[in-house]
Write an enzyme that holds these catalytic residues in place. Structure first.
Site, PDB file in Angstrom:
ATOM      1  N   ASP A 347       0.831  -1.201   0.000  1.00 31.16           N
ATOM      2  CA  ASP A 347       0.000   0.000   0.000  1.00 31.16           C
ATOM      3  C   ASP A 347       0.865   1.249   0.000  1.00 31.16           C
ATOM      4  O   ASP A 347       1.337   1.673   1.054  1.00 31.16           O
ATOM      5  CB  ASP A 347      -0.897  -0.043   1.242  1.00 31.16           C
ATOM      6  N   GLU A 384      -3.172  10.301  -0.261  1.00 33.67           N
ATOM      7  CA  GLU A 384      -4.386   9.480  -0.083  1.00 33.67           C
ATOM      8  C   GLU A 384      -4.501   9.043   1.365  1.00 33.67           C
ATOM      9  O   GLU A 384      -5.582   8.964   1.938  1.00 33.67           O
ATOM     10  CB  GLU A 384      -4.320   8.250  -0.991  1.00 33.67           C
ATOM     11  N   ASP A 413      -5.378   0.765  -5.761  1.00 31.16           N
ATOM     12  CA  ASP A 413      -4.614   1.260  -4.613  1.00 31.16           C
ATOM     13  C   ASP A 413      -3.447   0.281  -4.475  1.00 31.16           C
ATOM     14  O   ASP A 413      -2.623   0.171  -5.378  1.00 31.16           O
ATOM     15  CB  ASP A 413      -5.546   1.309  -3.388  1.00 31.16           C
TER      16      ASP A 413
HETATM   17 ZN   LIG Z   1      -3.500   2.916  -0.060  1.00 32.11          ZN
END
Ligand SMILES: [Zn+2]
Length: 683
Positions: A347, A384, A413
């Site tokens: 991530d 984000e 993502d």
């Molecule tokens: Zn993320």
């Protein structure tokens, strides 16, 4: 990879004639053939070499790196866009138990010699948008920190007000900002969130560096912004944070938490839990530590001292395009965020590497003369992790043209934490998602669609593959502004697997290359899926949007509503059912018209159908949004404060609060929207 030729001829693609579908599949097979695992791995290694949170020098360098690659690959109009947004960093974060014994939480994750990246300084451990303050109080344990948990404490005579609450990250995931808002509402002085081994640690399996689960010192960072009320920079709710923009104060910002909050490992939480007295908690509250989980209050007394600097910082989105040859004003947008809490291997860097590899190959196709029919925009979002910031500001800045011209937004993502594919989308894009998964090879054999179906249905194959796509949409990633604020159809995709190091220092190169995706096979497969989907949306003469799916799902949402307590007595759903029936027949008509136009219709017929298909989705937007949350305008979807999906949110929230007059008003507004979508689809 699947090859073109006779097999391709038998594979229809929504929006294309058989001949056009053959040409499209040949083009897509060239895309698949050009994708390289080595190249993806090189991007991934570069992106994850150092921590790169929003607002840091390194993350700006990566923005320039992304822009430089895009220029080199032949993308057009490459630019960085700067927004100045509220991004406070910590000056001091301290958690100390002062009674009955003294224990200072380390708030540090262990280093492992086998993984040299753990020697790098990960920066301070904190929760984004924590309030500042210096408080001391008796400790209570409040399980997941949901309202029901505090109600249980109150039923035992334990008042959460004025206490320090220790809560844990929960499984299934519920957004930490929801825990913060709940604690704030119960008058808690400060909230500590820890990761219990039951959720993402040793109970699940081998821990890092021997396995994919979280070791005893891992800490899940994250923001607690109330972006389910309004996302984006808290100081510019609904407009872009450009130079000179009007800004409200932090005190006025509805999305800014007022509570002090700190994340912890279970190693740091254990002494605190062990020092709690009071009643034993219910069995569901027990984690996997070998202790008795008591509720408190006290005798454990904890001092929490958090000082944030309150600053606004610059963030940088990168935007680039391949301008369409036939309908250049129409756009298909591919977005991923770049900022990470630390190294951000899953991530978001797995997604960023996926996106860069796709950009390289699409640039190559452009150089070879394959300019798409419509424009493809690539967007690399910043911040984000804070408040879905970069995407929200960009969506707000370009709202008028996006609203007019965007065909769809495709979000990735983190692209990869394992081998299991999943996709969420608005229902009208179900056929696009499923047909694309059908045409992409899975690294383990067969197609991605076959692997997806086998995983979902325990090895059985069913005819209704369109139901594999999740059509209940919550929040938690960058598609939110496109769906909820602009009414643009979205898809969100990932490959998932065992992953216990989310937002910790261990979400790094070592983790990915040993557990998540050794050999970068699934990351590269995501480039394939994302690329084919983008090319279909960009090249299909008739845009592949199918409202028959929307009508079907809406029907199911209404059926589910009817089962909620009180609804049949209090609400007349017949007008809504009638409107959905009307939508269903309009969707059938335009579906037939779209198929006819795709199969040899003239350009005027194609343009007429496309105009209606693109315009219809915008008609879901409620003029003043859902009650209490005007930024969230979509009549079918809004996130709950947990980030979980909520369907028909205006009506649903009123039903949940048993506010029947409002539920009736909201039903009327929903019926109006269904009729407006129907009208937009009807010649
Ligand atoms: Zn993320």
């Amino acid at each position: 990879m699947l090859s073109a030729g006779s097999a391709a001829a038998q594979r229809p693609i929504r929006g294309f004639s058989p001949a056009a579908a053959r040409a499209e599949l040949e083009l897509e097979d060239r895309l698949s053939a050009a994708l390289s695992r080595d190249s993806t791995g090189a991007f991934f290694q570069y992106l994850t070499a150092h921590p790169h949170p929003a607002g840091t020098v390194r993350n700006k360098e990566l923005a320039e790196y992304v822009a430089e690659r895009l220029r080199q690959y032949g993308w057009e109009d490459v630019r960085l866009i700067k927004y100045d947004v509220l991004l406070p960093w910590p000056v001091r974060v301290k958690v100390t138990m002062v009674a009955p014994t003294r224990y200072e939480a380390s708030l540090i994750e262990d280093r492992y010699p086998v993984d040299k990246d753990t020697d790098q300084d990960p920066g301070p451990t904190y929760l984004g948008m924590s309030a500042s303050g210096d408080v001391t109080g008796e400790l209570i344990y409040a399980s997941s920190g949901n309202p029901a948990d505090y109600e249980w404490l109150k039923s035992k005579g334990i008042d959460p007000a004025g206490k320090i609450a220790l809560v844990r990250y929960s499984n299934p995931y519920s957004y930490r900002g929801f825990k913060a808002l709940t604690a704030e509402r119960y008058g808690v002085k400060a909230m500590l969130i820890y990761s219990d081994p039951k959720e993402d640690g040793s109970t699940r399996g081998a821990t890092f560096p021997d396995g994919p689960w979280g070791p005893e010192s891992h800490i899940q960072r994250g923001a607690i912004t109330y972006d389910f009320i309004v996302p984006g920079d808290p100081l510019t709710p609904g407009w872009a944070s450009l130079d000179g923009a009007r800004r409200i104060t932090e005190a006025e910002a509805r999305s800014a938490p007022r509570i002090i909050a700190v994340p912890m490992s279970y190693r740091d939480a254990r002494p605190l839990l062990e020092a709690l007295g009071g009643p034993e908690t219910p069995a569901e509250w027990h984690g996997a530590l070998p202790i008795t989980y008591r509720a408190g209050p006290g005798p454990a007394t904890v001092h929490v001292d958090v000082q944030m600097d309150g600053k606004t910082r610059s963030i940088w989105d990168v935007e680039a395009r391949i301008t369409g040859a036939v309908e250049p004003e129409k756009t298909v947008i591919l977005g991923n965020h770049r900022d990470a809490w630390v190294f951000g291997a899953v991530d978001p860097s797995s997604g960023t590497a996926t996106q860069l590899e796709l950009a390289r190959v699409l640039g190559g196709l452009l150089k070879a003369g394959h300019r798409p029919r419509r424009t493809i925009i690539l967007a690399d979002w910043d911040a984000e992790e804070w408040h879905l910031t970069g995407s929200t500001e960009w969506g707000e800045q370009f709202a008028p043209e996006l609203s007019k011209n965007a065909v769809a937004y495709l979000n990735v993502d983190g692209s990869t934490s394992g081998p299991h594919f999943g996709a969420s989308a608005v229902a009208s894009l179900n056929p696009l998602v499923v047909e694309t998964a059908r045409d992409v090879a899975d690294p383990a054999g067969g197609s991605v669609l076959e692997a997806w179906a086998a995983k979902t249905w325990n090895g059985a194959m069913r005819a209704d593959t369109l139901s594999l796509v999740e059509n209940k949409l919550g929040s938690g990633s960058d598609y939110t502004v496109f769906l909820n604020f602009l009414g643009i159809p979205i898809v969100d995709m990932a490959f998932d697997g065992p992953y216990g190091v989310y937002h910790s220092v261990y979400d790094d190169y070592y983790w990915m290359t040993h557990f998540g995706d050794p050999g970068f096979r699934y990351m590269t497969t995501m480039s394939d899926l994302w690329g084919r989907m983008a090319l279909r949306l960009a090249n299909a003469p008739v845009v592949p949007i199918d409202y028959r799916q929307t009508a079907l799902r809406l029907q199911q949402f209404v059926d589910e509503f009817e089962k909620l307590p009180g609804v049949t007595k209090q609400l007349n759903l017949n007008p809504l059912r009638g409107a959905v029936g009307g939508l269903s027949s309009a969707a059938g008509s335009i579906g037939a018209a779209a198929a006819a136009a795709a199969d040899g219709g003239d350009s005027a017929a194609i343009a007429r159908v496309n105009t209606r298909l693109v315009a219809a989705e915008r008609q879901w937007l409620l003029k003043d949004g859902i009650p209490g949350r005007p930024w969230f305008k979509h009549a079918l979807y809004a996130p709950k404060s947990t980030y979980a999906a909520m369907e028909l949110p205006g009506v649903r929230e009123a039903i949940d609060e048993k506010d029947w007059p409002r539920a009736r008003r909201e039903t009327v507004r929903l019926v109006e929207r269904v009729k407006a979508v129907t009208a937009a689809l009807t010649p």
